[in-house]
Every structure is written in C-alpha cells, then in structure tokens.
Motif scaffolding. Structure first.
Motif, PDB file in Angstrom:
ATOM      1  N   ASP A  17       5.884   9.473 -11.131  1.00  0.00           N
ATOM      2  CA  ASP A  17       6.192   8.264 -11.884  1.00  0.00           C
ATOM      3  C   ASP A  17       7.684   7.964 -11.786  1.00  0.00           C
ATOM      4  OD1 ASP A  17       3.607   7.825 -12.735  1.00  0.00           O
ATOM      5  OD2 ASP A  17       3.853   9.136 -14.486  1.00  0.00           O
ATOM      6  N   SER A  68       0.826  -1.206   0.000  1.00  0.00           N
ATOM      7  CA  SER A  68       0.000   0.000   0.000  1.00  0.00           C
ATOM      8  C   SER A  68       0.860   1.256   0.000  1.00  0.00           C
ATOM      9  CB  SER A  68      -0.923   0.009   1.210  1.00  0.00           C
ATOM     10  OG  SER A  68      -1.849  -1.031   1.126  1.00  0.00           O
ATOM     11  N   MET A  69       1.954   1.221   0.738  1.00  0.00           N
ATOM     12  CA  MET A  69       2.848   2.379   0.762  1.00  0.00           C
ATOM     13  C   MET A  69       3.509   2.578  -0.598  1.00  0.00           C
ATOM     14  SD  MET A  69       4.567   2.404   4.566  1.00  0.00           S
ATOM     15  CE  MET A  69       5.473   0.898   4.364  1.00  0.00           C
ATOM     16  N   ARG A  70       3.845   1.494  -1.276  1.00  0.00           N
ATOM     17  CA  ARG A  70       4.462   1.605  -2.604  1.00  0.00           C
ATOM     18  C   ARG A  70       3.483   2.189  -3.622  1.00  0.00           C
ATOM     19  NH1 ARG A  70       9.843   1.102  -2.675  1.00  0.00           N
ATOM     20  NH2 ARG A  70      10.571  -0.684  -1.496  1.00  0.00           N
ATOM     21  N   GLN A  71       2.194   1.912  -3.477  1.00  0.00           N
ATOM     22  CA  GLN A  71       1.205   2.439  -4.418  1.00  0.00           C
ATOM     23  C   GLN A  71       1.011   3.939  -4.252  1.00  0.00           C
ATOM     24  OE1 GLN A  71      -2.316   0.140  -3.776  1.00  0.00           O
ATOM     25  NE2 GLN A  71      -1.588  -1.581  -5.001  1.00  0.00           N
ATOM     26  N   ALA A  72       1.304   4.469  -3.093  1.00  0.00           N
ATOM     27  CA  ALA A  72       1.105   5.895  -2.817  1.00  0.00           C
ATOM     28  C   ALA A  72       2.364   6.674  -3.187  1.00  0.00           C
ATOM     29  CB  ALA A  72       0.780   6.093  -1.341  1.00  0.00           C
ATOM     30  N   LYS A  73       2.770   6.591  -4.434  1.00  0.00           N
ATOM     31  CA  LYS A  73       3.963   7.309  -4.878  1.00  0.00           C
ATOM     32  C   LYS A  73       3.577   8.700  -5.372  1.00  0.00           C
ATOM     33  CE  LYS A  73       3.743   4.560  -9.054  1.00  0.00           C
ATOM     34  NZ  LYS A  73       4.422   3.579  -9.836  1.00  0.00           N
ATOM     35  N   LEU A  74       4.485   9.621  -5.258  1.00  0.00           N
ATOM     36  CA  LEU A  74       4.215  11.010  -5.600  1.00  0.00           C
ATOM     37  C   LEU A  74       4.443  11.310  -7.073  1.00  0.00           C
ATOM     38  CD1 LEU A  74       5.838  12.699  -2.486  1.00  0.00           C
ATOM     39  CD2 LEU A  74       3.427  12.205  -2.891  1.00  0.00           C
TER      40      LEU A  74
END
Length: 105
Positions: free
Chosen positions: A51, A43-49
């Motif tokens: 690309d 879940s933390m990896r999906q919340a990237k700021l």
C-alpha cells in the motif's frame, strides 16, 4: 489597381492534406496505440506490492494524467509497432500502399 480577394487567401487544406495525405490515419493509429499503452500502464499500476503510505485520490488522479501523457509520448515515437500494424491493416483494406517500412510483416 487592387488585387482580387480570392487571390490573397491561403488555400484551405483538404481533410486528406491536413492528415498528411492519408485522411488522419497516421494520427488515429497513434491515438489507438496510446490507448493500448494507457491500459497497459494502468494494469501495471494495479499490480503494486504494498500500500502507498502517501496515497490519496489526488495522487491517483495525478498519476493517471502523467501516465496518459507518457503513453501519448511513447505512441508518438512509434517504437511498439501497434500504430504501424493498424495503419498497415487499414491501408491494405483501402487499396493503398501496404508497405510502410519496418515493423512486423
């Protein structure tokens, strides 16, 4: 005189003895904590700021494998308390000792 074969064999461990006397409950609780931590890290990896300019499916696969190993290592440290709570819950249902020391009561 020869010794009987049965006396030279090592005793085979019972399932309870193989899991530290609890039938593998401790390892199962740690594995459950690792699954929770893997989900948290995903879940933390999906919340990237932004690309990833070097992103590829190979990089994503490597990150997932690294995250899985990290989650396993973190669960083995038992610092989050999830495994302790799961173990305490199942020991209480089985009629065993419920006090494991530390953690949330």
């Amino acid at each position: 005189m020869t010794t009987p074969i049965s006396s030279t064999r090592a005793p085979t461990p019972t399932p309870a003895a193989a899991g530290g006397g609890d039938g593998g409950l401790r390892k199962a609780a740690e594995a459950f904590e690792a699954v929770i931590l893997r989900q948290l890290m995903a879940s933390m990896r999906q919340a990237k700021l932004a690309d990833d300019i070097f992103g590829s499916s190979a990089t994503d696969n490597f990150r997932e494998m690294a995250d899985a190993k990290t989650a396993d290592a973190m669960a083995a440290l038992r610092q989050f308390g999830i495994a302790d709570m799961v173990e305490r819950q199942f020991r209480g249902l089985g009629g065993g000792p419920t006090s494991l020391g530390g953690g949330v009561q």
